[in-house]
Write an enzyme that holds these catalytic residues in place. Structure first.
Site, PDB file in Angstrom:
ATOM      1  N   ASN A  65     132.196 -31.546  63.456  1.00  0.00           N
ATOM      2  CA  ASN A  65     132.415 -32.794  63.002  1.00  0.00           C
ATOM      3  C   ASN A  65     133.362 -33.575  63.893  1.00  0.00           C
ATOM      4  O   ASN A  65     134.557 -33.488  63.654  1.00  0.00           O
ATOM      5  CB  ASN A  65     132.936 -32.963  61.664  1.00  0.00           C
ATOM      6  CG  ASN A  65     133.009 -34.265  60.991  1.00  0.00           C
ATOM      7  OD1 ASN A  65     133.469 -35.237  61.650  1.00  0.00           O
ATOM      8  ND2 ASN A  65     132.977 -34.402  59.687  1.00  0.00           N
ATOM      9  N   TYR A 125     125.541 -33.172  57.637  1.00  0.00           N
ATOM     10  CA  TYR A 125     126.658 -33.685  57.077  1.00  0.00           C
ATOM     11  C   TYR A 125     126.348 -34.250  55.518  1.00  0.00           C
ATOM     12  O   TYR A 125     125.873 -35.171  55.089  1.00  0.00           O
ATOM     13  CB  TYR A 125     126.818 -34.891  58.002  1.00  0.00           C
ATOM     14  CG  TYR A 125     128.122 -35.721  57.422  1.00  0.00           C
ATOM     15  CD1 TYR A 125     129.365 -35.039  57.139  1.00  0.00           C
ATOM     16  CD2 TYR A 125     128.128 -37.252  57.342  1.00  0.00           C
ATOM     17  CE1 TYR A 125     130.691 -35.844  56.836  1.00  0.00           C
ATOM     18  CE2 TYR A 125     129.286 -37.930  56.928  1.00  0.00           C
ATOM     19  CZ  TYR A 125     130.332 -37.124  56.701  1.00  0.00           C
ATOM     20  OH  TYR A 125     131.678 -37.957  56.254  1.00  0.00           O
ATOM     21  N   GLU A 157     129.117 -36.860  61.976  1.00  0.00           N
ATOM     22  CA  GLU A 157     129.891 -38.057  61.690  1.00  0.00           C
ATOM     23  C   GLU A 157     130.001 -38.793  63.245  1.00  0.00           C
ATOM     24  O   GLU A 157     130.958 -39.146  63.824  1.00  0.00           O
ATOM     25  CB  GLU A 157     131.304 -38.049  61.504  1.00  0.00           C
ATOM     26  CG  GLU A 157     131.066 -37.971  59.980  1.00  0.00           C
ATOM     27  CD  GLU A 157     132.783 -38.689  59.290  1.00  0.00           C
ATOM     28  OE1 GLU A 157     132.856 -39.471  58.963  1.00  0.00           O
ATOM     29  OE2 GLU A 157     133.684 -37.449  59.058  1.00  0.00           O
ATOM     30  N   ASN A 202     131.183 -29.957  53.404  1.00  0.00           N
ATOM     31  CA  ASN A 202     131.977 -30.551  52.423  1.00  0.00           C
ATOM     32  C   ASN A 202     132.237 -29.958  51.153  1.00  0.00           C
ATOM     33  O   ASN A 202     132.262 -30.600  49.912  1.00  0.00           O
ATOM     34  CB  ASN A 202     131.794 -32.062  51.989  1.00  0.00           C
ATOM     35  CG  ASN A 202     132.244 -33.351  53.053  1.00  0.00           C
ATOM     36  OD1 ASN A 202     133.609 -33.224  53.315  1.00  0.00           O
ATOM     37  ND2 ASN A 202     131.598 -34.110  53.448  1.00  0.00           N
ATOM     38  N   ASP A 210     139.617 -34.666  62.902  1.00  0.00           N
ATOM     39  CA  ASP A 210     140.437 -33.993  62.078  1.00  0.00           C
ATOM     40  C   ASP A 210     139.700 -32.770  61.683  1.00  0.00           C
ATOM     41  O   ASP A 210     140.294 -31.726  60.771  1.00  0.00           O
ATOM     42  CB  ASP A 210     140.721 -35.030  60.694  1.00  0.00           C
ATOM     43  CG  ASP A 210     139.625 -35.652  60.564  1.00  0.00           C
ATOM     44  OD1 ASP A 210     138.265 -35.479  60.877  1.00  0.00           O
ATOM     45  OD2 ASP A 210     139.406 -36.311  59.229  1.00  0.00           O
ATOM     46  N   HIS A 211     138.587 -32.148  62.199  1.00  0.00           N
ATOM     47  CA  HIS A 211     137.686 -31.183  62.115  1.00  0.00           C
ATOM     48  C   HIS A 211     137.850 -30.300  63.475  1.00  0.00           C
ATOM     49  O   HIS A 211     137.771 -30.883  64.442  1.00  0.00           O
ATOM     50  CB  HIS A 211     136.488 -31.290  62.133  1.00  0.00           C
ATOM     51  CG  HIS A 211     136.032 -31.831  60.410  1.00  0.00           C
ATOM     52  ND1 HIS A 211     135.525 -31.225  59.463  1.00  0.00           N
ATOM     53  CD2 HIS A 211     136.332 -33.389  60.212  1.00  0.00           C
ATOM     54  CE1 HIS A 211     135.413 -32.290  58.500  1.00  0.00           C
ATOM     55  NE2 HIS A 211     135.851 -33.191  58.880  1.00  0.00           N
ATOM     56  N   ASP A 228     129.119 -29.892  58.600  1.00  0.00           N
ATOM     57  CA  ASP A 228     130.397 -30.219  57.427  1.00  0.00           C
ATOM     58  C   ASP A 228     129.668 -30.337  56.343  1.00  0.00           C
ATOM     59  O   ASP A 228     129.073 -31.333  55.740  1.00  0.00           O
ATOM     60  CB  ASP A 228     131.028 -31.501  57.978  1.00  0.00           C
ATOM     61  CG  ASP A 228     131.872 -32.129  56.844  1.00  0.00           C
ATOM     62  OD1 ASP A 228     132.191 -31.457  55.914  1.00  0.00           O
ATOM     63  OD2 ASP A 228     132.658 -33.074  57.014  1.00  0.00           O
TER      64      ASP A 228
END
Length: 290
Positions: free
Chosen positions: A10, A113, A37, A153, A251-252, A151
């Site tokens: 991501n 995602y 993303e 989540n 951030d991943h 991702d």
């Protein structure tokens, strides 16, 4: 044609990550890359990176939109039978660019995602669960040789977050979300990182705020799920934590899985391993809860 190294990342805006992505491709040499993303339309992605990727031998399968979401598959071992979206999945309220699939080196690869869910009990949370149910049906339909990664989540268990107490009342960890993920693994899709490192602390995402990365206060929500025939070929499965360091990171961190052979050896679950000790339970809150 053999698919050797598969990676998922991501990137949290491919436009913002070009200076990180291209050197990373040159360093790690993945054969198949699933991105999430991307936050670009297909035409904008192609204009930005098409030439650079073609020069590195990658074909592209894209499913993007303006500003939000967006997924891609980059492959240098073939790219056939591209399908965008998840059949039967709901929108919010319209369909979003959250999935693309293609056959790469004989493996059906899904770049995913999954919706965030925002707040347990919200409309977006219900959307997440319905979207996952549609994904389950797609994966159940085959083919047998497949990888579903990205991702997701969802942190599969309490061991996949830095402190379960910090996530009480949050998405990513609720029983319905974990049950939806368990329905995917019940199809025979194996969480290959956890398979290989059942007792190790492994994270893939760290909030930008409050020094969470440097304190290693993260969660493992970027997963590689492989069907049995693919999982049996895994020789290494690891998080490329190096790609989360330095200037302008996502951030991943990427997750890398090596099939048939491991060019870097079976080098551990997180590379390089974090130096921060595990946080004492109940000692840290999420930044948004501070």
């Amino acid at each position: 044609m053999s698919c050797v190294r598969v990676a998922t990342w991501n990137v949290n805006s491919v436009k913002q990550r070009v200076a990180r992505l291209l050197p990373w491709l040159d360093q790690r040499q993945p054969d198949v890359v699933c991105l999430q993303e991307t936050k670009l339309t297909d035409s904008a992605f192609t204009e930005l990176l098409g030439g650079e990727l073609a020069g590195r031998g990658y074909a592209m399968a894209l499913h993007g939109e303006v500003q939000w979401n967006g997924v891609a598959i980059l492959s240098r071992v073939g790219l056939d039978d591209v399908v965008t979206g998840v059949v039967g999945a709901p929108g919010f309220p319209l369909p979003e660019a959250r999935a693309v699939a293609a056959t790469c080196g004989g493996i059906r690869v899904h770049s995913l995602y999954v919706p965030n869910g925002r707040t347990p009990g919200s409309d977006h949370y219900a959307y997440k669960l319905d979207w996952l149910a549609a994904l389950r049906d797609v994966l159940a339909a085959g083919p047998e040789v497949a990888i579903a990664c990205g991702d997701l989540n969802i942190a599969p268990t309490d061991a996949d977050v830095f402190d379960p107490d910090a996530y009480i009342g949050q998405t990513h960890v609720t029983p319905p979300e974990r049950a939806a993920l368990a329905e995917l693994t019940a199809l025979g899709m194996r969480d290959v990182v956890r398979d290989r490192w059942p007792d190790r602390r492994v994270f893939t995402y760290w909030d930008y705020r409050a020094g969470m990365f440097h304190k290693d206060l993260g969660m493992r929500i970027d997963l590689v799920l492989a069907s049995g025939p693919v999982a049996e070929r895994v020789r290494a499965a690891w998080v490329d934590r190096q790609a989360r360091k330095g200037t302008g990171p996502s951030d991943h961190a990427p997750v890398i899985v090596d099939l048939d052979e491991a060019p870097d050896g079976d080098i551990g679950p997180v590379v390089p391993p974090p130096s921060a000790p595990a946080a004492k339970r109940g000692s840290t809150k999420l930044p948004q809860s501070s």
